[in-house]
Design a protein around this motif. Sequence first.
Motif, PDB file in Angstrom:
ATOM      1  N   ASN A   1       0.822  -1.202   0.000  1.00 37.96           N
ATOM      2  CA  ASN A   1       0.000   0.000   0.000  1.00 37.96           C
ATOM      3  C   ASN A   1       0.864   1.263   0.000  1.00 37.96           C
ATOM      4  O   ASN A   1       0.556   2.237  -0.685  1.00 37.96           O
ATOM      5  CB  ASN A   1      -0.920  -0.033   1.225  1.00 37.96           C
ATOM      6  CG  ASN A   1      -2.138   0.833   1.051  1.00 37.96           C
ATOM      7  OD1 ASN A   1      -2.552   1.117  -0.069  1.00 37.96           O
ATOM      8  ND2 ASN A   1      -2.723   1.235   2.156  1.00 37.96           N
TER       9      ASN A   1
ATOM     10  N   LYS B   1       2.314   1.835  -3.528  1.00 35.98           N
ATOM     11  CA  LYS B   1       1.299   2.372  -4.442  1.00 35.98           C
ATOM     12  C   LYS B   1       1.055   3.850  -4.166  1.00 35.98           C
ATOM     13  O   LYS B   1       0.893   4.645  -5.092  1.00 35.98           O
ATOM     14  CB  LYS B   1      -0.002   1.591  -4.298  1.00 35.98           C
ATOM     15  CG  LYS B   1       0.065   0.182  -4.817  1.00 35.98           C
ATOM     16  CD  LYS B   1      -1.252  -0.530  -4.572  1.00 35.98           C
ATOM     17  CE  LYS B   1      -1.162  -1.993  -4.930  1.00 35.98           C
ATOM     18  NZ  LYS B   1      -2.406  -2.703  -4.608  1.00 35.98           N
ATOM     19  N   HIS B   2       1.022   4.199  -2.872  1.00 34.56           N
ATOM     20  CA  HIS B   2       0.838   5.608  -2.493  1.00 34.56           C
ATOM     21  C   HIS B   2       1.989   6.452  -3.030  1.00 34.56           C
ATOM     22  O   HIS B   2       1.781   7.542  -3.573  1.00 34.56           O
ATOM     23  CB  HIS B   2       0.763   5.722  -0.970  1.00 34.56           C
ATOM     24  CG  HIS B   2       0.657   7.118  -0.473  1.00 34.56           C
ATOM     25  ND1 HIS B   2       1.756   7.848  -0.083  1.00 34.56           N
ATOM     26  CD2 HIS B   2      -0.418   7.935  -0.322  1.00 34.56           C
ATOM     27  CE1 HIS B   2       1.371   9.047   0.298  1.00 34.56           C
ATOM     28  NE2 HIS B   2       0.055   9.127   0.166  1.00 34.56           N
ATOM     29  N   TRP B   3       3.215   5.952  -2.890  1.00 34.64           N
ATOM     30  CA  TRP B   3       4.383   6.690  -3.367  1.00 34.64           C
ATOM     31  C   TRP B   3       4.358   6.842  -4.889  1.00 34.64           C
ATOM     32  O   TRP B   3       4.704   7.898  -5.414  1.00 34.64           O
ATOM     33  CB  TRP B   3       5.664   6.036  -2.903  1.00 34.64           C
ATOM     34  CG  TRP B   3       6.872   6.677  -3.500  1.00 34.64           C
ATOM     35  CD1 TRP B   3       7.796   6.085  -4.295  1.00 34.64           C
ATOM     36  CD2 TRP B   3       7.277   8.043  -3.384  1.00 34.64           C
ATOM     37  NE1 TRP B   3       8.754   6.981  -4.686  1.00 34.64           N
ATOM     38  CE2 TRP B   3       8.454   8.204  -4.135  1.00 34.64           C
ATOM     39  CE3 TRP B   3       6.758   9.145  -2.726  1.00 34.64           C
ATOM     40  CZ2 TRP B   3       9.116   9.412  -4.238  1.00 34.64           C
ATOM     41  CZ3 TRP B   3       7.417  10.357  -2.833  1.00 34.64           C
ATOM     42  CH2 TRP B   3       8.585  10.475  -3.576  1.00 34.64           C
TER      43      TRP B   3
ATOM     44  N   LYS C   1       1.740   7.028  -6.911  1.00 32.03           N
ATOM     45  CA  LYS C   1       0.769   8.068  -7.280  1.00 32.03           C
ATOM     46  C   LYS C   1       1.260   9.451  -6.867  1.00 32.03           C
ATOM     47  O   LYS C   1       1.088  10.422  -7.603  1.00 32.03           O
ATOM     48  CB  LYS C   1      -0.591   7.778  -6.654  1.00 32.03           C
ATOM     49  CG  LYS C   1      -1.413   6.815  -7.441  1.00 32.03           C
ATOM     50  CD  LYS C   1      -2.856   6.909  -7.019  1.00 32.03           C
ATOM     51  CE  LYS C   1      -3.705   6.266  -8.089  1.00 32.03           C
ATOM     52  NZ  LYS C   1      -5.119   6.432  -7.816  1.00 32.03           N
ATOM     53  N   SER C   2       1.852   9.554  -5.688  1.00 34.06           N
ATOM     54  CA  SER C   2       2.368  10.849  -5.221  1.00 34.06           C
ATOM     55  C   SER C   2       3.496  11.340  -6.111  1.00 34.06           C
ATOM     56  O   SER C   2       3.578  12.533  -6.431  1.00 34.06           O
ATOM     57  CB  SER C   2       2.861  10.743  -3.778  1.00 34.06           C
ATOM     58  OG  SER C   2       1.806  10.463  -2.912  1.00 34.06           O
TER      59      SER C   2
ATOM     60  N   GLN D   1      -3.218  15.735  -3.647  1.00 31.69           N
ATOM     61  CA  GLN D   1      -2.423  14.937  -2.707  1.00 31.69           C
ATOM     62  C   GLN D   1      -3.297  14.456  -1.553  1.00 31.69           C
ATOM     63  O   GLN D   1      -3.144  13.323  -1.089  1.00 31.69           O
ATOM     64  CB  GLN D   1      -1.235  15.740  -2.176  1.00 31.69           C
ATOM     65  CG  GLN D   1      -0.302  14.934  -1.312  1.00 31.69           C
ATOM     66  CD  GLN D   1       0.344  13.778  -2.058  1.00 31.69           C
ATOM     67  OE1 GLN D   1       0.897  13.955  -3.125  1.00 31.69           O
ATOM     68  NE2 GLN D   1       0.277  12.594  -1.480  1.00 31.69           N
TER      69      GLN D   1
ATOM     70  N   ILE E   1      -5.200  11.476  -2.751  1.00 32.45           N
ATOM     71  CA  ILE E   1      -4.327  10.300  -2.812  1.00 32.45           C
ATOM     72  C   ILE E   1      -4.093   9.753  -1.404  1.00 32.45           C
ATOM     73  O   ILE E   1      -4.142   8.544  -1.180  1.00 32.45           O
ATOM     74  CB  ILE E   1      -2.995  10.644  -3.505  1.00 32.45           C
ATOM     75  CG1 ILE E   1      -3.227  10.923  -4.990  1.00 32.45           C
ATOM     76  CG2 ILE E   1      -1.978   9.520  -3.334  1.00 32.45           C
ATOM     77  CD1 ILE E   1      -2.019  11.472  -5.709  1.00 32.45           C
ATOM     78  N   ASP E   2      -3.850  10.641  -0.446  1.00 34.08           N
ATOM     79  CA  ASP E   2      -3.648  10.209   0.936  1.00 34.08           C
ATOM     80  C   ASP E   2      -4.874   9.492   1.486  1.00 34.08           C
ATOM     81  O   ASP E   2      -4.760   8.470   2.161  1.00 34.08           O
ATOM     82  CB  ASP E   2      -3.292  11.401   1.826  1.00 34.08           C
ATOM     83  CG  ASP E   2      -1.928  11.974   1.524  1.00 34.08           C
ATOM     84  OD1 ASP E   2      -1.139  11.307   0.815  1.00 34.08           O
ATOM     85  OD2 ASP E   2      -1.647  13.098   1.986  1.00 34.08           O
TER      86      ASP E   2
ATOM     87  N   GLU F   1      -7.153   7.932  -0.241  1.00 36.75           N
ATOM     88  CA  GLU F   1      -7.328   6.672  -0.963  1.00 36.75           C
ATOM     89  C   GLU F   1      -6.521   5.542  -0.336  1.00 36.75           C
ATOM     90  O   GLU F   1      -6.975   4.392  -0.281  1.00 36.75           O
ATOM     91  CB  GLU F   1      -6.922   6.864  -2.426  1.00 36.75           C
ATOM     92  CG  GLU F   1      -7.035   5.624  -3.275  1.00 36.75           C
ATOM     93  CD  GLU F   1      -6.571   5.870  -4.696  1.00 36.75           C
ATOM     94  OE1 GLU F   1      -6.345   4.855  -5.407  1.00 36.75           O
ATOM     95  OE2 GLU F   1      -6.420   7.026  -5.119  1.00 36.75           O
ATOM     96  N   PHE F   2      -5.338   5.863   0.157  1.00 36.82           N
ATOM     97  CA  PHE F   2      -4.455   4.830   0.704  1.00 36.82           C
ATOM     98  C   PHE F   2      -4.394   4.834   2.226  1.00 36.82           C
ATOM     99  O   PHE F   2      -3.598   4.117   2.817  1.00 36.82           O
ATOM    100  CB  PHE F   2      -3.048   4.972   0.107  1.00 36.82           C
ATOM    101  CG  PHE F   2      -2.997   4.659  -1.353  1.00 36.82           C
ATOM    102  CD1 PHE F   2      -3.003   3.343  -1.789  1.00 36.82           C
ATOM    103  CD2 PHE F   2      -2.977   5.677  -2.289  1.00 36.82           C
ATOM    104  CE1 PHE F   2      -2.973   3.056  -3.134  1.00 36.82           C
ATOM    105  CE2 PHE F   2      -2.944   5.400  -3.625  1.00 36.82           C
ATOM    106  CZ  PHE F   2      -2.946   4.077  -4.072  1.00 36.82           C
TER     107      PHE F   2
ATOM    108  N   PHE G   1      -3.581   7.364   4.375  1.00 36.46           N
ATOM    109  CA  PHE G   1      -2.515   8.159   4.980  1.00 36.46           C
ATOM    110  C   PHE G   1      -2.955   9.591   5.260  1.00 36.46           C
ATOM    111  O   PHE G   1      -2.149  10.500   5.314  1.00 36.46           O
ATOM    112  CB  PHE G   1      -1.282   8.212   4.057  1.00 36.46           C
ATOM    113  CG  PHE G   1      -0.602   6.883   3.903  1.00 36.46           C
ATOM    114  CD1 PHE G   1       0.080   6.321   4.954  1.00 36.46           C
ATOM    115  CD2 PHE G   1      -0.662   6.210   2.700  1.00 36.46           C
ATOM    116  CE1 PHE G   1       0.713   5.097   4.803  1.00 36.46           C
ATOM    117  CE2 PHE G   1      -0.036   4.988   2.534  1.00 36.46           C
ATOM    118  CZ  PHE G   1       0.643   4.432   3.599  1.00 36.46           C
TER     119      PHE G   1
END
Length: 86
Positions: free
Chosen positions: A3, A6-8, A10-11, A71, A74-75, A77-78, A80
């Motif tokens: 996870n 994947k976050h990284w 997209k970021s 951002q 995205i956070d 979604e994962f 964070f």
Amino acid sequence: MSNAQKHWEKSRSLLFITLIIWAVFSMGIFLFGAEMNEVTGPFGYPWTYWFTCQGSLGIFVILIFWFANRQEKIDEEFGFTERGDD
């Protein structure tokens, strides 16, 4: 892929898109500056002045808010996110 990876991904892609937009509006306008100097804008200043001094600053402010909003999505979604459960 975890996870966090994947976050990284997209970021990082959002960061590169933001840097490309920034480069276009900070340096790309100067490439066409000579052609735009012939056309006058408000108060008799050339268009190059208005695009670089006024337009670029406006785009940069919009770009900051756009980046922060994307951002945050995205956070979320994962998992964070930094927002508290108020």
